[in-house]
Motif scaffolding. Structure first.
Motif, PDB file in Angstrom:
ATOM      1  N   UNK A   1       0.828  -1.211   0.000  1.00 38.84           N
ATOM      2  CA  UNK A   1       0.000   0.000   0.000  1.00 38.84           C
ATOM      3  C   UNK A   1       0.862   1.261   0.000  1.00 38.84           C
ATOM      4  N   UNK A   2       2.052   1.179   0.568  1.00 39.06           N
ATOM      5  CA  UNK A   2       2.895   2.360   0.719  1.00 39.06           C
ATOM      6  C   UNK A   2       3.441   2.882  -0.608  1.00 39.06           C
ATOM      7  N   UNK A   3       3.444   2.043  -1.643  1.00 45.68           N
ATOM      8  CA  UNK A   3       3.959   2.491  -2.928  1.00 45.68           C
ATOM      9  C   UNK A   3       3.083   3.573  -3.562  1.00 45.68           C
ATOM     10  N   UNK A   4       1.833   3.649  -3.171  1.00 45.58           N
ATOM     11  CA  UNK A   4       0.872   4.508  -3.860  1.00 45.58           C
ATOM     12  C   UNK A   4       0.327   5.625  -2.985  1.00 45.58           C
ATOM     13  N   UNK A   5       1.081   6.045  -1.979  1.00 46.72           N
ATOM     14  CA  UNK A   5       0.574   7.073  -1.071  1.00 46.72           C
ATOM     15  C   UNK A   5       1.730   7.872  -0.485  1.00 46.72           C
ATOM     16  N   UNK A   6       1.423   9.037   0.059  1.00 45.67           N
ATOM     17  CA  UNK A   6       2.421   9.782   0.834  1.00 45.67           C
ATOM     18  C   UNK A   6       2.032   9.821   2.305  1.00 45.67           C
ATOM     19  N   UNK A   7       1.018   9.025   2.685  1.00 44.08           N
ATOM     20  CA  UNK A   7       0.570   8.967   4.080  1.00 44.08           C
ATOM     21  C   UNK A   7       1.119   7.708   4.752  1.00 44.08           C
ATOM     22  N   UNK A   8       1.344   7.805   6.049  1.00 44.70           N
ATOM     23  CA  UNK A   8       1.796   6.643   6.804  1.00 44.70           C
ATOM     24  C   UNK A   8       1.393   6.821   8.260  1.00 44.70           C
ATOM     25  N   UNK A   9       1.440   5.741   9.015  1.00 47.65           N
ATOM     26  CA  UNK A   9       1.149   5.787  10.444  1.00 47.65           C
ATOM     27  C   UNK A   9       2.470   5.811  11.200  1.00 47.65           C
ATOM     28  N   UNK A  10       2.673   6.859  11.991  1.00 41.30           N
ATOM     29  CA  UNK A  10       3.953   6.969  12.683  1.00 41.30           C
ATOM     30  C   UNK A  10       3.947   6.167  13.981  1.00 41.30           C
ATOM     31  N   UNK A  11       5.025   6.245  14.729  1.00 39.65           N
ATOM     32  CA  UNK A  11       5.169   5.421  15.928  1.00 39.65           C
ATOM     33  C   UNK A  11       4.300   5.906  17.078  1.00 39.65           C
ATOM     34  N   UNK A  12       3.688   7.076  16.918  1.00 38.72           N
ATOM     35  CA  UNK A  12       2.715   7.556  17.899  1.00 38.72           C
ATOM     36  C   UNK A  12       1.298   7.103  17.551  1.00 38.72           C
ATOM     37  N   UNK A  13       1.172   6.393  16.421  1.00 41.37           N
ATOM     38  CA  UNK A  13      -0.145   5.931  15.987  1.00 41.37           C
ATOM     39  C   UNK A  13      -0.917   6.962  15.199  1.00 41.37           C
ATOM     40  N   UNK A  14      -0.263   8.054  14.799  1.00 41.61           N
ATOM     41  CA  UNK A  14      -0.930   9.122  14.056  1.00 41.61           C
ATOM     42  C   UNK A  14      -0.708   8.943  12.560  1.00 41.61           C
ATOM     43  N   UNK A  15      -1.733   9.241  11.776  1.00 47.01           N
ATOM     44  CA  UNK A  15      -1.600   9.225  10.330  1.00 47.01           C
ATOM     45  C   UNK A  15      -1.064  10.577   9.884  1.00 47.01           C
ATOM     46  N   UNK A  16       0.111  10.566   9.294  1.00 44.31           N
ATOM     47  CA  UNK A  16       0.790  11.795   8.887  1.00 44.31           C
ATOM     48  C   UNK A  16       1.263  11.622   7.441  1.00 44.31           C
ATOM     49  N   UNK A  17       2.035  12.587   6.941  1.00 44.62           N
ATOM     50  CA  UNK A  17       2.425  12.562   5.541  1.00 44.62           C
ATOM     51  C   UNK A  17       3.944  12.590   5.396  1.00 44.62           C
ATOM     52  N   UNK A  18       4.396  12.164   4.237  1.00 42.08           N
ATOM     53  CA  UNK A  18       5.822  12.156   3.927  1.00 42.08           C
ATOM     54  C   UNK A  18       6.092  13.110   2.775  1.00 42.08           C
ATOM     55  N   UNK A  19       7.358  13.468   2.592  1.00 35.24           N
ATOM     56  CA  UNK A  19       7.775  14.369   1.520  1.00 35.24           C
ATOM     57  C   UNK A  19       8.769  13.670   0.611  1.00 35.24           C
ATOM     58  N   UNK A  20       8.754  14.093  -0.644  1.00 36.01           N
ATOM     59  CA  UNK A  20       9.651  13.509  -1.636  1.00 36.01           C
ATOM     60  C   UNK A  20      10.763  14.484  -2.001  1.00 36.01           C
ATOM     61  N   UNK A  21      11.941  13.951  -2.229  1.00 40.93           N
ATOM     62  CA  UNK A  21      13.123  14.764  -2.498  1.00 40.93           C
ATOM     63  C   UNK A  21      12.904  15.707  -3.676  1.00 40.93           C
ATOM     64  N   UNK A  22      12.359  15.195  -4.770  1.00 40.06           N
ATOM     65  CA  UNK A  22      12.182  16.036  -5.955  1.00 40.06           C
ATOM     66  C   UNK A  22      11.213  17.183  -5.681  1.00 40.06           C
TER      67      UNK A  22
END
Length: 210
Positions: free
Chosen positions: A121-142
């Motif tokens: 599922x992670x290949x198609x999103x910029x969202x993830x669940x962090x170690x606090x259990x919160x759904x947050x977003x990631x950033x891409x280098x480009x």
């Protein structure tokens, strides 16, 4: 600035530091930690309650030689406005330091743990669940490279962070000093070397104000 860990380390190293934090509890913890420091360090630190999206309320343009935004952008849904405000605070030649979750490597942590559904599922999103259990977003280098160019603080250098150790719990006991030195040496080398840095859990980007 969270609970002020990095702010205090910078002050101990001789820097004059201003910390901005919107959470009252985090700010309380930071102030308590600062109160335990020697007077010379306390004099170098100013703590302000405020939102990173409203830096213009608190600071004049060109106020700082270095601005750190570490572990914050993942909680901001539309980060461009915040980044523009941070760049505005930089003096000419000033450094903007960002630490973000690597959106191009979100499948690495669940994949190495054998959690195949989450990895796929992670290949198609910029969202993830962090170690606090919160759904947050990631950033891409480009994407961040383009944003930094657009706010007159173009990318100067970037590094990977936590290439080999991202699977480890935050609560794990640190190894003996000699072993820890080898871990850090391996992480430092990987963080500066392709292709390893591109699959690190975090990216450290340094933009310089023109």
């Amino acid at each position: 600035m969270g609970q002020g860990t990095q702010a205090l380390r910078l002050a101990r190293a001789g820097h004059t530091v201003t910390g901005l934090e919107s959470d009252a509890e985090m700010l309380r913890v930071a102030r308590e930690a600062l109160a335990d420091e020697p007077a010379g360090i306390r004099e170098r630190v100013r703590l302000i309650e405020g939102d990173g999206l409203e830096t213009g309320v608190h600071f004049l343009p060109g106020s700082f030689d270095v601005v750190l935004c570490h572990g914050v952008l993942m909680y901001v849904q539309e980060p461009d406005a915040m980044l523009a405000g941070l760049a505005r605070m930089l003096a000419p030649g000033g450094l903007l330091s960002l630490l973000v979750r690597n959106g191009d490597a979100l499948a690495m942590r669940p994949g190495t743990a054998g959690d195949w559904d989450t990895a796929l599922a992670a290949f198609d999103t910029d969202a993830y669940t962090n170690r606090l259990g919160l759904t947050v977003r990631a950033d891409r280098l480009d994407d961040l490279t383009a944003t930094l160019a657009g706010i007159a603080a173009p990318l100067h250098a970037w590094y990977g962070v936590r290439t080999f150790t991202d699977h480890m719990s935050n609560d794990v006991e640190l190894p003996a000093a000699a072993e820890l030195d080898r871990v850090l040496a391996a992480e430092d080398r990987a963080g500066r070397t392709d292709p390893y840095r591109r699959v690190a859990a975090l990216l450290h980007l340094c933009g310089v104000r023109g």
